[in-house]
Design a protein around this motif. Structure first.
Motif, PDB file in Angstrom:
ATOM      1  N   GLY A  49     -46.946  37.860 -17.873  1.00 39.27           N
ATOM      2  CA  GLY A  49     -45.783  37.517 -17.472  1.00 39.27           C
ATOM      3  C   GLY A  49     -44.512  38.421 -17.581  1.00 39.27           C
ATOM      4  N   PHE A  50     -43.293  38.282 -17.318  1.00 37.60           N
ATOM      5  CA  PHE A  50     -42.232  39.080 -17.234  1.00 37.60           C
ATOM      6  C   PHE A  50     -41.014  38.551 -17.940  1.00 37.60           C
ATOM      7  N   GLY A  51     -40.058  39.383 -18.604  1.00 39.31           N
ATOM      8  CA  GLY A  51     -38.759  38.925 -19.288  1.00 39.31           C
ATOM      9  C   GLY A  51     -37.741  38.666 -18.043  1.00 39.31           C
ATOM     10  N   SER A  52     -36.489  38.295 -18.582  1.00 35.75           N
ATOM     11  CA  SER A  52     -35.541  37.995 -17.752  1.00 35.75           C
ATOM     12  C   SER A  52     -35.119  39.051 -16.945  1.00 35.75           C
ATOM     13  N   PRO A  53     -34.945  39.060 -15.720  1.00 33.46           N
ATOM     14  CA  PRO A  53     -34.541  40.069 -14.941  1.00 33.46           C
ATOM     15  C   PRO A  53     -32.955  40.709 -15.282  1.00 33.46           C
ATOM     16  N   LEU A  54     -33.075  42.065 -15.310  1.00 33.10           N
ATOM     17  CA  LEU A  54     -31.880  42.764 -15.384  1.00 33.10           C
ATOM     18  C   LEU A  54     -31.350  43.301 -14.031  1.00 33.10           C
ATOM     19  N   ALA A  55     -29.930  42.932 -13.966  1.00 35.45           N
ATOM     20  CA  ALA A  55     -29.646  43.222 -12.468  1.00 35.45           C
ATOM     21  C   ALA A  55     -28.651  44.417 -12.365  1.00 35.45           C
ATOM     22  N   ARG A  56     -28.710  45.083 -11.272  1.00 39.68           N
ATOM     23  CA  ARG A  56     -27.804  46.232 -11.039  1.00 39.68           C
ATOM     24  C   ARG A  56     -27.212  45.935  -9.495  1.00 39.68           C
ATOM     25  N   GLN A  82     -28.461  42.683  -2.319  1.00 37.05           N
ATOM     26  CA  GLN A  82     -27.394  43.425  -2.910  1.00 37.05           C
ATOM     27  C   GLN A  82     -27.539  43.810  -4.303  1.00 37.05           C
ATOM     28  N   GLN A  83     -28.752  43.801  -4.918  1.00 34.18           N
ATOM     29  CA  GLN A  83     -28.919  44.101  -6.163  1.00 34.18           C
ATOM     30  C   GLN A  83     -30.258  44.653  -6.446  1.00 34.18           C
ATOM     31  N   THR A  84     -30.361  45.128  -7.437  1.00 33.62           N
ATOM     32  CA  THR A  84     -31.720  45.606  -7.870  1.00 33.62           C
ATOM     33  C   THR A  84     -32.150  45.288  -9.145  1.00 33.62           C
ATOM     34  N   LEU A  85     -33.258  44.520  -9.279  1.00 25.69           N
ATOM     35  CA  LEU A  85     -33.521  43.957 -10.673  1.00 25.69           C
ATOM     36  C   LEU A  85     -34.853  44.641 -11.314  1.00 25.69           C
ATOM     37  N   SER A  86     -34.759  44.727 -12.767  1.00 26.72           N
ATOM     38  CA  SER A  86     -35.982  45.214 -13.381  1.00 26.72           C
ATOM     39  C   SER A  86     -36.374  44.038 -14.362  1.00 26.72           C
TER      40      SER A  86
END
Length: 341
Positions: A62-69, A50-54
């Protein structure tokens, strides 16, 4: 564009490279990688529950914190649909007869989603240039095609009436004629051969140096004609989501030559040519590439004979290294062009 039902054929691909886990705290259905913010580091887009993360890459693995839509995503593709050099997201959603498009802003963010009606309910899709104009199109099982306009929009849906409940669709140039065919999976697997013919004034020759998807086809978006500002060269079966080099010259070698000993077969004769030019190819998620090559409105160009070819490098770090040439280099067929008045 004409598609014709044909006997099913299969293409063998090597297994993918091993992957490292990236904890995101949710269950995911799909994940794609690409440089969303032009910093040179791969970023991730994840289809989660139920969401898409970037997640933006930091260049150190590594990766930064997920941004959710919010949304109900299933499968994802990253591709520049409007030619602004920013990656956009194409997303199928569970049990809906529509596909969503999110336009990338070049900083890692996306604009408001656009819903694209596809007539047939499907969880699968393909992003591929199936009409040979050098612009990615959208295809879902059924088969339903919406042709891209190069500005981020799409034409009306065209349905080809292939019943494949729960199916998948893959674009690949099986007969190496420079036009992407469609493999449709499901309860009744099918193959749609692309019968789009070569534009007048063009003819492919040779076979180049093949890669993991086989021989790379060459085609043109339209007839080469004086003043054709929309003219482009296209290449099929290329490495996916990649940059390639286009060569254009006034001399050709039908059998092919390897002038610098890399095992790369060239059908453009660089040593015998009096004119050599370069073009920039970009490929979509299906491995269909395009290079804009506008033809000036100069009457003196009428009747000129030119020869074109595309060169790519396979993704060895993704398990895609089938070329016999050095460095994973692959080359397409040659394409002969005669410019009309």
């Amino acid at each position: 564009m004409t598609l014709a039902l044909a006997t099913l054929a299969l293409v063998w691909l090597p297994p993918p490279a091993s992957q490292q886990p990236v904890p995101i705290g949710v269950v995911s259905q799909d994940v794609v990688a690409g440089d969303l913010n032009h910093d040179g580091f791969p970023d991730l887009v994840v289809a989660a529950t139920q969401q898409t993360l970037s997640l933006l890459g930091n260049g150190a693995g590594g990766f930064g914190s997920p941004l959710a839509r919010t949304g109900v995503p299933n499968s994802l593709w990253l591709v520049d649909m409007n030619g602004d050099k920013n990656l956009d997201v194409i997303m199928t959603t569970y049990f809906l007869s529509a596909v969503e498009k999110w336009s990338g802003d070049g900083t890692g963010g996306f604009g408001a989603p656009t819903s694209l009606v596809m007539l047939v309910t499907s969880n699968a899709a393909a992003v591929a240039d199936v009409n040979g104009d050098g612009i990615p199109d959208l295809v879902t099982p059924g088969v339903v095609v919406r042709e891209g306009d190069g500005a981020g929009g799409f034409g009306p849906p065209a349905e080809y009436g292939i019943a494949t409940p729960g199916g998948s669709v893959t674009a690949v140039d099986l007969d190496v004629d420079g036009a992407a065919d469609l493999l449709v999976g499901g309860l009744s697997p099918a193959l749609l051969r692309n019968r789009t013919g070569a534009p007048a004034g063009t003819a492919a020759f040779g076979h180049g140096t093949p890669g993991c998807a086989g021989v790379l086809g060459m085609h043109a978006s339209s007839p080469p004609q004086v003043g054709n500002a929309a003219f482009a060269l296209t290449c099929t079966n290329a490495p996916e989501n990649s940059l390639g080099l286009g060569l254009l010259a006034d001399a050709a070698s039908v059998p092919g030559v390897d002038p610098i000993g890399l095992g790369l077969l060239l059908h453009v004769d660089l040593l015998g040519a009096t004119f050599v030019g370069g073009l920039s190819f970009t490929s979509d998620p299906s491995g269909t590439g395009a290079a804009p090559a506008p033809i000036p409105a100069l009457p003196s160009l009428a009747g000129a004979a030119l020869f074109a070819q595309a060169i790519w490098i396979e993704h060895g770090n993704e398990g895609q290294h089938c070329s016999a040439a050095a460095l994973g280099l692959v080359s397409s067929k040659g394409l002969a062009l005669t410019i009309a008045p």
